[in-house]
Design an enzyme around this catalytic site. Structure first.
Site, PDB file in Angstrom:
ATOM      1  CG  ASP A  60      -2.260   0.664   0.977  1.00 29.71           C
ATOM      2  OD1 ASP A  60      -2.227   1.802   0.477  1.00 29.71           O
ATOM      3  OD2 ASP A  60      -3.326   0.102   1.301  1.00 29.71           O
ATOM      4  CG  HIS A 113      -6.018  -4.606   1.154  1.00 26.81           C
ATOM      5  ND1 HIS A 113      -4.764  -4.296   1.615  1.00 26.81           N
ATOM      6  CD2 HIS A 113      -6.614  -3.413   0.870  1.00 26.81           C
ATOM      7  CE1 HIS A 113      -4.601  -2.981   1.597  1.00 26.81           C
ATOM      8  NE2 HIS A 113      -5.712  -2.431   1.160  1.00 26.81           N
ATOM      9  CG  ASP A 138      -7.415   3.107  -3.711  1.00 25.93           C
ATOM     10  OD1 ASP A 138      -8.627   3.269  -3.945  1.00 25.93           O
ATOM     11  OD2 ASP A 138      -6.961   2.910  -2.572  1.00 25.93           O
ATOM     12  NE  ARG A 162     -11.787   3.748  -4.155  1.00 21.61           N
ATOM     13  CZ  ARG A 162     -11.423   4.504  -3.118  1.00 21.61           C
ATOM     14  NH1 ARG A 162     -11.156   3.939  -1.950  1.00 21.61           N
ATOM     15  NH2 ARG A 162     -11.295   5.815  -3.257  1.00 21.61           N
ATOM     16  CD  GLU A 193     -13.297   6.450  -6.107  1.00 18.14           C
ATOM     17  OE1 GLU A 193     -13.185   5.206  -6.157  1.00 18.14           O
ATOM     18  OE2 GLU A 193     -12.447   7.196  -5.579  1.00 18.14           O
TER      19      GLU A 193
END
Length: 952
Positions: free
Chosen positions: A404, A674, A518, A600, A521
């Protein structure tokens, strides 16, 4: 209302004229029938983003009568017009709560609802349209090369600003099973989704549908030719087409509707006044909330098991409202109405027809189907190495190790910190030497806070002009993990080249194998930007869908910010898709092998470029159960590479929950464990020995099944099939399967029935008609390097008439059944796919009562590009009939030719065989169990050579 059938072709105009005159005399309007039969000409295309010029922006001023705000002369609804059944009332106040006086001033009916439906999200509207509410009128309907064209006119403005009073309708009969129509402004070019769709040059000669038009009020009615069933009827409510509010409503043939992702919901959506909002947002999965992706497509089941689908190709913020009549309303804040209807008639065909438009899924590398492990908090290479070592010592398979944010320098993309990760490149090389792969997180937001010359990705991006800009033309600055950040505009070709360069330069330092994208959006820790957002119509539209936070800027960037193709108002829902495309291409360029991207945020067509994980799920039994319909949903949407974080991401898991989640996760197409920064450890080796044994057993089974799973992905890639699928996709005529969303199928053959509740030692599942063999009676572990689990007595088969069955499910067991009539390839499991691909293989043959079965194996090197184009693959068909199993060699190359077949396990052999032959040679090493009806045959054959195994 007048209903028009489509007009005649010019060749039959004279005949039509006679029919028209006679009909007009009787009915007062013209009914024309179409007899045009034109050979279909299709040109295939790839659904990729076009590089187009910016279109007219919603919110821009318009001259002339379209700006009319007053509504003189709007008729008031009379009481008799308000006698509309409650479930058939369409909301006349979608924009705000209004009084009775305000409602009636809109020309609508006002009747307070007595009581809302239990469990309904919204409740029936108090203010609703009367049947006489003004809408558009159909004019100048004529035949075209592809179908029909017409003009739509409105004389009375609506209660939304900037009505577009004249529209153009184009109806395109593209294929026998696909109808396409658009409604747009003929005078001004508006934003359209830049997704290239198939180009069709002539209308389909023998469509499965008929099209009718209502003249006034305008509407489109689509029927299934076979039985006349109405699939789409837009006459149920008035059409709205204002600059920033478009509404199209339709009846539904049944209440069984699925799609419209991404939301935390059952597979079948509720039609009890449900509002579904599509506006991509960074939010842990929550019921009733807009989440990470937007897919404006639904599949509806019909009586008898037929199905159809509808796709609204529109990327603006929207609500989709379902009501009990049943009916559906699309409410978009911009763009055009671009509608596809897919006729099926099988649900499986509907999915394939949808994917014909948005694109078939990409083919993942073989290693991507192995087990992935990650957590936020692996803060050094030493800790990451220790995790890999612990997995190996505990004898758990592990193919891909992830990191991460911990690896980054100040949480900035394309950097690594020189403290805990100073030997980062060496660690990745060690993983490669051990047959493993490596992935890490990459967020789209680029740090902008450093001094000039200190951070190349920002400096170079600024120089090339790749960032989304604000109203002043400067990069819009938000806040994400590194602090102040700019956002790349992935619709800009220059940004694509810049992203490729940044990926390649970092790959030269750290030879990673895939990308985890990630926060795309895109997510923003502040509303809009550091400077706020302008006060304009894009930031404050007249209609705001039901977004969490109440505004379009909530948790993201300003809607009015500028991108290469249009405004963010139009392109927001495409941000994750455009980053996935950029990352897919960048990996191809940097590595020269098959890319592996997990994203995502998603939009229609995402599966062609990347996979998806379901975001920040909680470690809870509820979210374990909710993951099943989510995985099924994304497979129906053409994103088969999907999974939830095994054991959950947020909060602390329990041992039992993690065991059950690992068992289910072994049947996610994409499997990753995860964990969050502050949560307790949940690596498989962190638990008690009994729990570890249960998890190891599940992972062993997954690795044994990888050849079958890889073959399913090949079928998805070339034919638009699903990998994980709901039961109704295979058994649509059995209505009991329609709502089953706590079980899943792998392809046609494997039925998985997981335990999804705490403290349970048995589970109930639905078994459609047929015989279902317990797969765990097939002992394949001995073929590989993993120790076989302890044997347990099992019921060898379920002979179902279509019924619910309760199964034993102790903590070490997940129930997996193989459907009679199918053959699946298996392989000895190893600790990596590199190891397992070298193991011998087996066949599990599940015979029907008639003694037949069929299966397939697709095999290549697992990672090269263009294997189909180059023919660098092996494909084998397996057939069983008359106590004989043979293979048909579709294609054999060096990849796969040497695969060893070591065992054949035949399920459902009624009587003990006296003799077994392999290529005509007697086999002495076979066993038969009269209790389980299982015949185990040890052989020494090659998959790439023809063979025949028989028994008598």
């Amino acid at each position: 209302m007048g209903v028009r059938h489509p007009p005649c072709s010019h060749r039959l105009l004279a005949v039509c004229a006679l029919v028209s005159l006679a009909t007009a005399a009787l009915l007062g309007h013209i009914l024309l029938h179409d007899f045009l039969l034109v050979p279909r000409e299709l040109s295939g295309s790839s659904p990729v983003l076009e590089e187009t010029h910016p279109a007219h922006q919603q919110g821009a001023s318009r001259p002339g009568p379209r700006d009319a705000q007053a509504h003189p002369g709007r008729p008031r609804a009379v009481p008799t017009q308000c006698d509309v059944p409650p479930n058939s009332r369409f909301d006349c106040a979608p924009d705000k709560a209004i009084t009775q006086e305000q409602c009636e001033a809109r020309g609508c009916c006002y009747i307070p609802a007595k009581q809302g439906l239990q469990g309904a999200q919204m409740g029936q509207p108090w203010c609703f349209f009367p049947p006489s509410y003004p809408s558009y009128k159909l004019e100048n309907l004529s035949s075209s090369e592809m179908g029909y064209t017409a003009t739509l006119t409105r004389t009375t403005p609506t209660f939304f600003p900037k009505d577009i009073l004249t529209l153009r309708l184009d109806v395109m009969m593209e294929t026998e099973n696909r109808l396409h129509f658009t409604i747009k402004d003929p005078a001004n070019r508006r934003y359209e989704v830049p997704l290239e769709t198939p180009h069709v040059h002539s209308r389909a000669p023998s469509p499965l549908y008929s099209v009718e038009f209502s003249e006034e009020p305008f509407g489109v009615i689509v029927r299934r030719q076979l039985d006349g069933r109405v699939l789409l009827n837009t006459t149920v409510a008035p059409l709205f087409f204002a600059d920033q509010f478009l509404q199209l409503s339709t009846s539904l043939p049944s209440q069984y509707i699925t799609g419209l992702a991404e939301h935390l919901s059952p597979l079948m959506l509720s039609t009890s006044w449900t509002r579904i909002t599509l506006w991509n947002r960074d939010l842990a999965p929550t019921p009733g909330a807009n989440l990470y992706g937007s897919h404006p497509f639904y599949l509806a089941l019909e009586d008898g098991g037929s199905a159809h689908g509808v796709f609204l190709l529109n990327s603006n913020a929207m609500d989709v409202v379902l009501q009990p009549s049943p009916a559906l309303s699309w409410r978009s804040t911009g763009g055009i109405l671009d509608v596809y209807i897919f006729l099926g008639p099988e649900p499986k065909s509907v999915v394939q027809q949808y994917l014909d438009v948005v694109g078939y899924p990409f083919m993942p590398p073989y290693w991507g189907l192995g087990f992935h492990l990650c957590r936020w908090g692996y803060s050094s290479t030493a800790i990451t190495r220790q995790v890999v070592e612990n997995m190996t010592r505990a004898h758990f398979p592990l193919d891909v190790q992830w990191n991460d944010l911990d690896y980054m320098d100040s949480r900035r993309d394309f950097t690594f910190n020189k403290d805990g990760f100073r030997d980062f490149p060496a660690m990745v090389q060690e993983l490669h030497q051990g047959g493993r792969r490596y992935m890490m997180i990459v967020d789209p937001a680029i740090s902008s806070s450093g001094p000039a010359g200190s951070y190349r990705p920002y400096d170079e991006g600024l120089r090339r002009g790749v960032f989304i800009t604000n109203e002043t033309g400067q990069p819009l600055i938000g806040k994400v993990w590194p602090g102040s950040t700019a956002f790349p505009d992935f619709t800009n070709p220059t940004a694509l080249a810049w992203w490729e360069d940044m990926v390649a330069e970092f790959h030269d330092q750290v030879p990673f194998d895939g990308m985890w994208i990630d926060m795309n959006e895109p997510s923003n820790f502040i509303r809009g930007s550091e400077d706020g957002c302008p006060n304009n119509e894009l930031e404050n539209p007249p209609y705001v869908p039901g977004v969490v936070g109440g505004t379009l800027q909530a948790a993201t960037i300003c809607a009015s910010s500028h991108q290469f193709l249009s405004t963010h108002y139009n392109l927001h829902n495409l941000y994750g898709l455009t980053e996935a495309i950029a990352s897919h291409r960048a990996l191809v360029k940097a590595r020269g092998t098959r890319p592996f991207v997990i994203s995502r945020s998603t939009f229609a067509g995402h599966g062609r470029y990347a996979g998806h994980w379901t975001g920040d799920v909680w470690s809870s039994w509820e979210q374990l159960a909710s993951s099943v319909p989510e995985i099924l949903q994304f497979n129906l949407l053409g994103v088969p590479l999907v999974g939830a974080d095994v054991c959950g991401f947020l909060g602390n898991t329990s041992e039992e929950l993690c065991v059950r989640w690992t068992q289910l996760g072994a049947f996610y197409p994409f499997m990753r464990n995860h964990n969050s920064l502050l949560s307790l450890p949940q690596e498989p080796y962190s638990f008690s020995e009994p729990a570890q044994q249960a998890m190891r057993k599940a992972l062993t089974l997954r690795y044994a099944l990888l050849p079958h799973l890889y073959t399913l992905f090949h079928q998805a890639h070339v034919a638009g099939e699903t990998v994980a699928r709901p039961l109704f996709l295979e058994f649509p005529k059995d209505s009991s399967t329609w709502t089953v969303d706590h079980q899943l199928l792998w392809g046609e053959a494997l039925l998985i029935t997981p335990v999804l509740q705490a403290g349970k030692a048995e589970v109930t599942g639905y078994f459609p008609l047929g015989t279902w063999y317990d797969l765990q009676t097939v002992p394949v572990e001995a073929l590989g390097s993993l120790p076989p689990p302890p044997a347990a007595p099992r019921e060898p088969a379920i002979h179902s008439e279509g019924q619910w069955v309760t199964l034993p499910a102790p903590l070490d067991t997940i129930n997996v059944h193989l459907r009679a009539g199918y053959i699946i390839p298996l392989q000895g499991p190893g600790l990596t796919t590199t190891e397992s691909r070298q193991q011998p293989m087996a066949l599990a043959v599940a015979l029907t009562k008639g003694g037949e079965a069929r299966g397939e194996l697709f095999w290549d090197d697992g990672e090269s590009l263009e294997v189909l184009e180059r023919g660098a693959y092996t494909q084998v068909i397996f057939l069983a009939r008359n106590n004989t199993i043979v293979n048909e060699l579709v294609r054999v190359t060096s990849e796969g030719a040497g695969l060893q077949l070591q065992k054949v396990t035949v399920l459902g052999v009624a009587t003990a065989p006296q003799q077994v032959l392999s290529n005509g040679v007697p086999v002495s090493n076979f066993t038969y169990s009269p209790d389980t009806k299982v015949l185990d045959i040890c052989v020494s054959l090659l998959m790439g050579e023809q063979f025949l195994v028989s028994w008598c």
